[in-house]
Design an enzyme around this catalytic site. Structure first.
Site, PDB file in Angstrom:
ATOM      1  N   HIS A  35       0.671  -1.222   0.067  1.00  0.00           N
ATOM      2  CA  HIS A  35       0.085  -0.006  -0.124  1.00  0.00           C
ATOM      3  C   HIS A  35       0.954   1.176  -0.115  1.00  0.00           C
ATOM      4  O   HIS A  35       0.739   2.175  -0.910  1.00  0.00           O
ATOM      5  CB  HIS A  35      -0.802  -0.044   1.361  1.00  0.00           C
TER       6      HIS A  35
HETATM    7  O1  RIB Z   1      -4.754   0.298   4.958  1.00  0.00           O
HETATM    8  C1  RIB Z   1      -3.301   0.007   4.578  1.00  0.00           C
HETATM    9  C2  RIB Z   1      -2.719   1.067   5.317  1.00  0.00           C
HETATM   10  O2  RIB Z   1      -2.854   0.915   6.827  1.00  0.00           O
HETATM   11  C3  RIB Z   1      -1.132   1.196   5.269  1.00  0.00           C
HETATM   12  O3  RIB Z   1      -0.763   2.392   5.448  1.00  0.00           O
HETATM   13  C4  RIB Z   1      -0.760  -0.029   6.075  1.00  0.00           C
HETATM   14  O4  RIB Z   1       0.686   0.476   6.595  1.00  0.00           O
HETATM   15  C5  RIB Z   1      -1.793   0.674   7.616  1.00  0.00           C
HETATM   16  O5  RIB Z   1      -1.193   1.504   8.076  1.00  0.00           O
END
Ligand code: RIB
Ligand code: CA
Length: 321
Positions: free
Chosen positions: A251
């Site tokens: 992500h």
């Molecule tokens: O939903 C994904 C996010 O939430 C990313 O930033 C992961 O590191 C968590 O913080």
């Protein structure tokens, strides 16, 4: 070169994003601030030092620890995904000589708070600084509350957060970063600061399987490649049990990619709102993406597409060299 401040809750995918950013010549990382999210902010700060210790850096960005608790809600963390230490429990690993396998970088942590370091840098680089937000938006919203005029000097905020046309990853309607602190997200999206949000809709298009990671790193046996293999195992096992494949979504690396290789991404302008009160929908991000002319003026760009193959190739080219 784009000046940036990274706000982060490392976090396995945060670690990958930080390594990518540190190896991107297009970016000047002026500072890194930590926030509670995947793990408590004190652990997040230790994790940041461990990540910085993976590289032979001659100089370090300024570092400051941020907020421990969301604006209103009780803190919800994600050790079940990222491991007790937030980095796949590699913090406890040691070499044959008993020394830590992944030691902390020998760099100072600022005596000022993360919020004050954000304000200091926005003032120092008016209209030149981009904040890359990879965790809950608590620090940024506190900075807006403390000095709204100063924060209007931000060039923009590029954030990993939200979900629009898919299910969430915490509840059916909410993505983790917004879910943890929806009041902060509401403040940020309502601030008038230019925002580019990178939601699950696009981060789910980039899948790093265990097989691909092993194939890309098999010829390497150094601290960084071992970290990539060992720190991601817990997360990949969570995905195997709960998502249906042995791998993970990187992500937080996508906001870095948007800054260095914007041509690999496609975004739309939209008016984004954040649900802060709903019993079932707290943390939901709402935008009218039907393409009809919404009565509300857009307050954000929403990234909805990525050339996933090209981005993964770029990711490995940079992170391993
Ligand atoms: O939903 C994904 C996010 O939430 C990313 O930033 C992961 O590191 C968590 O913080
Ligand atoms: Ca994160």
């Amino acid at each position: 070169m784009q000046r940036i401040l990274i706000d982060t809750d490392p976090g396995v995918d945060d670690a990958l994003a930080l390594l990518l950013a540190l190896k991107s010549p297009e970016l000047k990382i002026e500072a890194i601030t930590t926030v509670s999210g995947n793990v408590h902010v004190e652990q997040a700060t230790q994790n940041l030092l461990r990540i910085l210790g993976l590289l032979d850096l001659s100089e370090f960005p300024m570092i400051a620890q941020g907020e421990a608790q969301p604006l209103v809600k009780l803190l919800v963390m994600a050790e079940h995904v990222h491991g007790e230490d937030g980095l796949g429990n590699i913090s406890e690993l040691s070499n044959h000589d008993g020394c830590p396998r992944y030691p902390l970088a020998d760099c100072n942590i600022s005596t000022i708070s993360g919020v004050d370091l954000i304000l200091e840098l926005v003032n120092r680089y008016p209209n030149e600084l981009v904040i890359v937000a990879l965790g809950p938006l608590t620090n940024i919203s506190r900075a807006i509350q403390k000095d709204p005029e100063c924060m209007q000097q931000l060039q923009s905020i590029v954030l990993m957060g939200g979900v629009f046309r898919e299910y969430g990853n915490v509840t059916t309607t909410a993505e983790f970063n917004v879910f943890v602190d929806p009041h902060a997200a509401h403040e940020v999206f309502s601030s008038g600061i230019p925002i580019h949000t990178v939601p699950l809709d696009v981060t789910h298009q980039v899948v790093l399987t265990g097989k691909r990671l092993n194939a890309e790193t098999e010829e390497y046996d150094d601290r960084l490649s071992n970290f990539l293999r060992e720190s991601t195992q817990t997360c990949m096992e969570f995905y195997r049990e709960n998502v249906g494949f042995y791998g993970l979504h990187i992500h937080d690396a996508l906001p870095i990619g948007i800054l260095t290789h914007p041509h690999l991404f496609e975004s739309v302008n939209a008016y984004v709102q954040v649900e802060t009160e709903g019993n079932l929908t707290s943390g939901m991000t709402v935008a009218d993406l039907r393409g009809v002319h919404s009565i509300s003026k857009p307050n954000a760009q929403i990234c909805l597409k990525v050339n996933a193959d090209s981005f993964l190739k770029l990711f490995f080219q940079r992170i391993l060299n």
